[in-house]
Design an enzyme around this catalytic site. Sequence first.
Site, PDB file in Angstrom:
ATOM      1  N   LYS A  31       0.868  -1.177   0.000  1.00  0.00           N
ATOM      2  CA  LYS A  31       0.000   0.000   0.000  1.00  0.00           C
ATOM      3  C   LYS A  31       0.903   1.225   0.000  1.00  0.00           C
ATOM      4  O   LYS A  31       1.695   1.450   0.900  1.00  0.00           O
ATOM      5  CB  LYS A  31      -0.926   0.000   1.221  1.00  0.00           C
ATOM      6  CG  LYS A  31      -1.931   1.170   1.182  1.00  0.00           C
ATOM      7  CD  LYS A  31      -1.391   2.380   1.912  1.00  0.00           C
ATOM      8  CE  LYS A  31      -2.349   3.555   1.828  1.00  0.00           C
ATOM      9  NZ  LYS A  31      -1.951   4.675   2.716  1.00  0.00           N
ATOM     10  N   GLY A  34       1.338   8.463   1.663  1.00  0.00           N
ATOM     11  CA  GLY A  34       2.149   9.348   2.495  1.00  0.00           C
ATOM     12  C   GLY A  34       3.177  10.125   1.693  1.00  0.00           C
ATOM     13  O   GLY A  34       3.022  10.385   0.495  1.00  0.00           O
ATOM     14  N   GLY A  67      -4.725  11.005  -1.326  1.00  0.00           N
ATOM     15  CA  GLY A  67      -5.379  12.082  -0.586  1.00  0.00           C
ATOM     16  C   GLY A  67      -4.950  13.476  -0.968  1.00  0.00           C
ATOM     17  O   GLY A  67      -5.805  14.349  -1.220  1.00  0.00           O
ATOM     18  N   ASP A 186      -5.797   1.538   2.965  1.00  0.00           N
ATOM     19  CA  ASP A 186      -5.250   0.510   3.855  1.00  0.00           C
ATOM     20  C   ASP A 186      -6.189  -0.687   3.928  1.00  0.00           C
ATOM     21  O   ASP A 186      -5.761  -1.847   3.865  1.00  0.00           O
ATOM     22  CB  ASP A 186      -5.043   1.072   5.268  1.00  0.00           C
ATOM     23  CG  ASP A 186      -3.952   2.133   5.328  1.00  0.00           C
ATOM     24  OD1 ASP A 186      -3.001   2.058   4.533  1.00  0.00           O
ATOM     25  OD2 ASP A 186      -4.060   3.044   6.176  1.00  0.00           O
ATOM     26  N   LYS A 245      -4.880   1.566  10.827  1.00  0.00           N
ATOM     27  CA  LYS A 245      -3.802   0.900  10.088  1.00  0.00           C
ATOM     28  C   LYS A 245      -3.464  -0.456  10.707  1.00  0.00           C
ATOM     29  O   LYS A 245      -3.316  -1.462  10.012  1.00  0.00           O
ATOM     30  CB  LYS A 245      -2.551   1.794  10.053  1.00  0.00           C
ATOM     31  CG  LYS A 245      -2.701   3.031   9.180  1.00  0.00           C
ATOM     32  CD  LYS A 245      -1.399   3.812   9.091  1.00  0.00           C
ATOM     33  CE  LYS A 245      -1.569   5.046   8.229  1.00  0.00           C
ATOM     34  NZ  LYS A 245      -1.908   4.724   6.824  1.00  0.00           N
TER      35      LYS A 245
END
Length: 286
Positions: A31, A34, A67, A186, A245
């Site tokens: 995944k 970030g 995001g 996630d 998470k």
Amino acid sequence: MEQISNKIRSQVLIDALPYIQRYNKKIVVIKYGGNAMTNEELKQAVMSDIVLLSLVGIQVVLVHGGGPEINEMLDRLGIESKFIGGLRYTDKETADVVQMVLAGKVNKALVAHLTEHQGNALGLCGIDGNMLVAEKMAGDVDLGYVGDIVSVNTQPILDAIEGGYIPVIATVASSKEGQTYNINADTAAARIAAELGAENLILMTDIAGLLRDKDDPSTLIPTVNVSEVPFLKRQGIISGGMIPKIDCCVEAVRRGVKKTSIIDGRVPHSILIEILSNEGIGTQFK
């Protein structure tokens, strides 16, 4: 000096060999999110890591969110970003933007980056081939068009792997009635890993892993048994944004994924360190 350097290089390759053999023809779900998605240097490191793993026979499945890109597009369109409990409130207009940005812009950009690194990638989203079928997320708070996964069809992913591609999956899904839902990346990665019987699930984050003291990176907990998770929650060691998470990691292990890890995506080549070394780099759940 040159001889020492060559010795170090050769030792790195020798040390990696058992892990290459272990993961050969096994599925690893990563995944991707970030800082590693927004920092150009880190992004290039991730792309090269994935291509390298693919070339040595490891079947990588890349699951991504997006995001920051969604926020940017909503801002440009004058649509307010709203979050409840860490999850994006998704009205009909926002759902359309999420699908456009994730399945269009972000997904295809990642495919292009992998191609630049001589990788063979294929972009998919959860709607393709009914890969992810979802229903409206249940709960006390209405999050709009945010979905819970009710079924996973792995055939499109397996077909891509069989064809020699690295599947790159955007986490939007549809209901049986054809309604589009936004799915937490996630959560999607964990379910996909479980349904594929993956050898490993890796969640890339912006922290070192699970810390006993969230302000002290030296307190990293390298290994956690899933049975310890409720106790760690009661102690407050697992809290805030780490809860969903880690819940995903626990769910993946309970569904049969052999190993799950939360790693620091801010460290260049963290994927290689995690997979091809004994020490790893983050927190492993088993």
